[in-house]
Design an enzyme around this catalytic site. Structure first.
Site, PDB file in Angstrom:
ATOM      1  N   GLU A   1     -31.835 -12.119 -25.069  1.00  0.00           N
ATOM      2  CA  GLU A   1     -31.178 -12.271 -23.177  1.00  0.00           C
ATOM      3  C   GLU A   1     -30.801 -13.626 -22.916  1.00  0.00           C
ATOM      4  OE1 GLU A   1     -28.303 -10.408 -22.364  1.00  0.00           O
ATOM      5  OE2 GLU A   1     -29.692  -8.873 -24.208  1.00  0.00           O
TER       6      GLU A   1
ATOM      7  N   HIS B   1     -25.203 -13.184 -28.916  1.00  0.00           N
ATOM      8  CA  HIS B   1     -26.154 -12.065 -29.527  1.00  0.00           C
ATOM      9  C   HIS B   1     -25.699 -11.782 -31.453  1.00  0.00           C
ATOM     10  CE1 HIS B   1     -28.319 -10.435 -26.093  1.00  0.00           C
ATOM     11  NE2 HIS B   1     -27.468 -10.131 -25.847  1.00  0.00           N
TER      12      HIS B   1
ATOM     13  N   HIS C   1     -21.743 -15.285 -24.402  1.00  0.00           N
ATOM     14  CA  HIS C   1     -23.266 -14.560 -24.239  1.00  0.00           C
ATOM     15  C   HIS C   1     -22.980 -13.663 -25.322  1.00  0.00           C
ATOM     16  CE1 HIS C   1     -26.616 -12.700 -22.241  1.00  0.00           C
ATOM     17  NE2 HIS C   1     -26.361 -11.445 -22.852  1.00  0.00           N
ATOM     18  N   GLU C   2     -21.968 -12.577 -25.492  1.00  0.00           N
ATOM     19  CA  GLU C   2     -21.556 -11.060 -26.233  1.00  0.00           C
ATOM     20  C   GLU C   2     -22.253 -12.056 -27.585  1.00  0.00           C
ATOM     21  OE1 GLU C   2     -22.899  -8.227 -25.372  1.00  0.00           O
ATOM     22  OE2 GLU C   2     -22.973  -8.806 -23.405  1.00  0.00           O
TER      23      GLU C   2
ATOM     24  N   ASP D   1     -27.786 -16.710 -22.846  1.00  0.00           N
ATOM     25  CA  ASP D   1     -27.536 -17.022 -22.150  1.00  0.00           C
ATOM     26  C   ASP D   1     -27.409 -18.486 -22.731  1.00  0.00           C
ATOM     27  OD1 ASP D   1     -27.391 -14.897 -20.356  1.00  0.00           O
ATOM     28  OD2 ASP D   1     -28.835 -15.300 -19.555  1.00  0.00           O
TER      29      ASP D   1
END
Ligand SMILES: [Zn+2]
Length: 412
Positions: free
Chosen positions: A355, A281, A277-278, A359
């Site tokens: 977000e 980003h 997930h990070e 995801d």
């Protein structure tokens, strides 16, 4: 004179208006429950934990009501009695240099407001968070954190304040452009070096240790095309049992930081999902986009401020005598509140979109299930509110509520 009264009333309306908006949102959120939890949320809490999460929400709402009511009363007293003007006159009589004056003026306001908010922060850490078993901060850490915070603010905010004051006095009407340049350079520098310069003052960051977790992360990082050397563990457990992870920095200075509490709470596969997930980003350039947006915002704000600061009425309203940079800054800070509320809503909306994208990035590697189970665990361990009111989410949530994230990840 009429003008002064009009501006004064406008300020009072803005201050009380935003207070009541906050209270209304808090109240809606507090009252909001669903008759029965959706199936997808049923296994997050057992009955006892669910009850505890509701209690935590109530305690937080009550605490925020008391602290924001106190701030409101304080600000109204300061405005009604023209106390900014009193401080201005007191310092004017004693200090010759305007630069020293500006430092003392904002320094005294900053220190007083920090001291007045200190009891609230003590209560929050040592009573509220403690009662729910989150607090890990010792009195010593609390005090040293506070002192370091003061020194950092004095150096950074003091330095920027001096520079901007100087630009204002030296360049007049074009000052906003130069100030914009200075602030942009500074925030670029900060987002590059924050992890190297600021974080080490408060926390220890260590590279991942050898072992199964590191092997799995390494395998995933290779697949995703991300350099493992930019992944760190941080000792978040020094202050709280709550877990977290974040992506920060730009270009060669980028890094992903995992809390030690997160690593303790989650299974290795779930940690990889959070990491994915990070990395999402990073891959979707979210940090870059946020930096561009906040730069544009700063520019608009400084331009508006430059139009505003020259009017003597804003100084008179605060109890001062003539138009001045320092009084203009404070008046602007108050009158700008509605604009910053609207922009905050916008930024939260963008952040929630990001977000979902991060995801989905994790989902694209087949990690939707471990990500869902990690989100559930984090919600459980942080006693997060399972069913926030939609209006509250719209205003305050930078992350979508758990149910929406699960539904988004569950899509085929
Ligand atoms: Zn995220």
């Amino acid at each position: 004179m009429i003008m002064t009264e009009l501006v004064f009333i406008t300020m009072i309306v803005i201050i009380t208006g935003s207070y009541f908006l906050e209270q209304w949102l808090d109240y809606q959120n507090l009252q909001y429950t669903v008759p029965e939890l959706p199936d997808k949320l049923k296994d997050v809490f057992d009955d006892e934990e669910y009850r505890k999460s509701q209690l935590y929400k109530q305690s937080n709402t009550r605490f925020s009501f008391i602290s924001s009511t106190f701030s409101l009363i304080l600000l109204l007293v300061v405005l009604l009695f023209g106390l900014f003007g009193v401080l201005e006159r007191f310092l004017m009589e004693r200090v010759d240099s305007y630069y020293l004056f500006v430092l003392l003026f904002f320094g005294i306001i900053g220190i007083l407001s920090d001291l007045l908010s200190l009891p609230f922060s003590v209560y929050d850490t040592f009573v509220l968070e403690e009662r729910f078993g989150f607090n890990r901060t010792t009195v010593k850490t609390f005090i040293t954190d506070h002192l370091k915070g003061w020194i950092l603010t004095a150096l950074i905010a003091g330095g920027i304040l001096l520079l901007i004051t100087w630009l204002y006095r030296a360049t007049g009407s074009y000052f906003w452009l130069l100030a914009w340049g200075v602030i942009t350079l500074f925030s670029l520098f900060m987002s590059m070096f924050y992890s190297n310069l600021i974080v080490p003052l408060f926390n220890k960051q260590t590279p991942l240790e050898q072992g199964d977790l590191r092997d799995r992360i390494e395998a995933f990082a290779r697949k995703a095309g991300y350099n493992l050397s930019n992944i760190y563990l941080i000792d978040g457990s020094r202050r709280s049992s709550k877990a977290n992870a974040y992506f920060t920095g730009l270009g060669p200075k980028k890094r992903i930081v995992l809390y030690d509490t997160l690593v303790d709470d989650l299974e290795n596969e779930e940690i990889v999902a959070v990491l994915a997930h990070e990395i999402g980003h990073y891959k979707k350039r979210h940090t870059m986009l946020n930096l561009v947006l906040s730069t544009v915002h700063t520019g608009i704000m400084l331009y508006l401020f430059s139009l505003f600061v020259e009017f003597p009425v804003f100084s008179r309203v605060l109890g001062g005598s003539e138009a001045s940079f320092h009084m203009g800054l404070i008046a602007f800070g108050i009158i700008y509140t509605p604009v910053s509320t609207v922009l905050g809503i916008l930024m939260n909306k963008i952040s929630r979109k990001h977000e979902y994208q991060a995801d989905e990035y994790a989902g694209s590697f087949g990690l939707a299930d471990p990500l869902i189970s990690s989100l559930k665990k984090l919600t459980r361990n942080n006693l997060s509110n399972l069913t926030p009111h939609p209006a509250y989410v719209f205003f305050h949530y930078s992350h979508p509520p758990l149910l929406q994230r699960i539904e988004n990840l569950d899509q085929p």
